[in-house]
Design a protein around this motif. Structure first.
Motif, PDB file in Angstrom:
ATOM      1  N   HIS A  79       0.809  -1.214   0.000  1.00 53.69           N
ATOM      2  CA  HIS A  79       0.000   0.000   0.000  1.00 53.69           C
ATOM      3  C   HIS A  79       0.845   1.268   0.000  1.00 53.69           C
ATOM      4  N   ARG A  88      -2.321  -3.129  -6.336  1.00 52.39           N
ATOM      5  CA  ARG A  88      -3.561  -3.307  -5.579  1.00 52.39           C
ATOM      6  C   ARG A  88      -4.631  -4.115  -6.316  1.00 52.39           C
ATOM      7  N   TRP A  92      -0.746   1.645  -8.912  1.00 54.31           N
ATOM      8  CA  TRP A  92      -1.970   1.225  -8.234  1.00 54.31           C
ATOM      9  C   TRP A  92      -2.528  -0.046  -8.864  1.00 54.31           C
ATOM     10  N   GLN A 147      -9.951  -4.566  -0.550  1.00 57.45           N
ATOM     11  CA  GLN A 147      -9.917  -4.813  -1.988  1.00 57.45           C
ATOM     12  C   GLN A 147     -11.107  -4.178  -2.686  1.00 57.45           C
ATOM     13  N   HIS A 162     -10.311  -0.724  -3.118  1.00 58.75           N
ATOM     14  CA  HIS A 162      -9.334  -0.589  -4.212  1.00 58.75           C
ATOM     15  C   HIS A 162     -10.047  -0.490  -5.558  1.00 58.75           C
TER      16      HIS A 162
END
Length: 307
Positions: free
Chosen positions: A187, A224, A220, A261, A264
């Motif tokens: 992260h 992620r 990202w 998640q 995300h």
């Protein structure tokens, strides 16, 4: 509240932790988390000093406006720049620290070692302070969020901070710090790119802004949306189950990880909206993910996403 039959894998008790300490093996203790609260206060004071004596002078030298020339309730660009500058320094610093201390850890490369030989996982000083600093930072965000630049995704961010604090606290107490540290470094690796883009926008350095935001979006997506579910959720869902077996807190930890998640995906959807707007306009426009509720009439990348 800390019933071992709920929180610990089968055939593991709190007594096992005591015996490990008696053997000279350091493991997490409940009282360690008391370090977090004064450390959160220290971080907040450091932030105030940094913004006033370092970030704001640099912002003025870049001709960033100290006052808004629009609505009275608008947040001045210099205040936004100072906040982003502080977060850029913290995110970059803690990411580098995480990389350095975790690079030689076997469980970073083979996630089965996050569970093998549990609970005999020695807590090293570097990982201990990694946890304490990250927890303190998130606690400081929970309280400062109410006085910082107001974001459109205020409650999503608040939920994210609470979920992260819960995950870090629970994982520390039951000595799941190996997987916790892996989640942290994943992260941390993208957030400083976003803060860099925001600072560049306030300084009217459009090319740097566009490039930084593009790198942020790419990082990202890789970390992620690809690595996090492929490595982290896989090991906490399947490898943990195969090695430690099923226990009630298994659902708590994985529920919180899945919640992250979902967030995300939500934020990446908004990142894509910004990217599409940038392609049409030829530059990065206002980031709908987390722009401030007030607007000074400029298009900005005033987005916000921490771990």
């Amino acid at each position: 509240m800390w019933n071992e039959h709920f929180w610990l894998p089968r055939n593991t008790t709190w007594r096992d932790f005591v015996e490990l300490e008696q053997q000279g093996i350091r493991v997490p203790r409940f009282q360690d988390l008391l370090y977090v609260y004064p450390l959160a206060g220290v971080l907040y004071i450091l932030r105030l000093l940094f913004e006033r004596y370092i970030a704001q002078p640099i912002g003025r030298s870049l001709s960033i406006r100290e006052f808004s020339n629009r609505l009275k309730h608008d947040t001045p660009p210099l205040a936004k720049f100072s906040e982003s500058f502080w977060r850029f320094i913290f995110y970059l610093g803690v990411f580098i620290y995480g990389l350095v201390i975790l690079n030689d850890k076997s469980w970073i490369w083979d996630t089965r070692h996050c569970w093998l030989n549990y609970p005999d996982h020695r807590l090293t000083n570097d990982v201990f302070w990694y946890y304490m600093i990250e927890l303190a930072f998130y606690w400081s965000l929970v309280f400062s969020q109410f006085i910082d630049v107001k974001r459109k995704d205020f409650w999503q961010m608040f939920l994210h901070h609470i979920a992260t604090i819960a995950l870090l606290s629970f994982s520390y107490i039951v000595n799941f710090v190996r997987i916790g540290a892996l989640v942290l470094v994943i992260h941390d690796c993208g957030d400083y790119w976003l803060e860099c883009a925001k600072m560049a926008k306030y300084a009217k350095a459009q090319r740097i802004c566009d490039t930084s935001f593009g790198v942020f979006a790419l990082v990202w997506f890789i970390t992620r949306l690809c690595y996090y579910p492929y490595k982290v959720l896989y090991t906490t869902t399947f490898e943990e189950l195969n090695i430690l077996g099923l226990f009630p807190a298994y659902y708590v930890f994985n529920g919180l990880l899945i919640l992250l998640q979902i967030l995300h995906y939500f934020w990446f959807y908004l990142i894509c909206q910004v990217a599409m707007s940038a392609l049409k306009a030829g530059k990065v426009r206002k980031d709908e993910r987390s722009d401030s509720e007030d607007s000074d009439g400029e298009t900005t990348t005033d987005a916000r996403k921490d771990k």
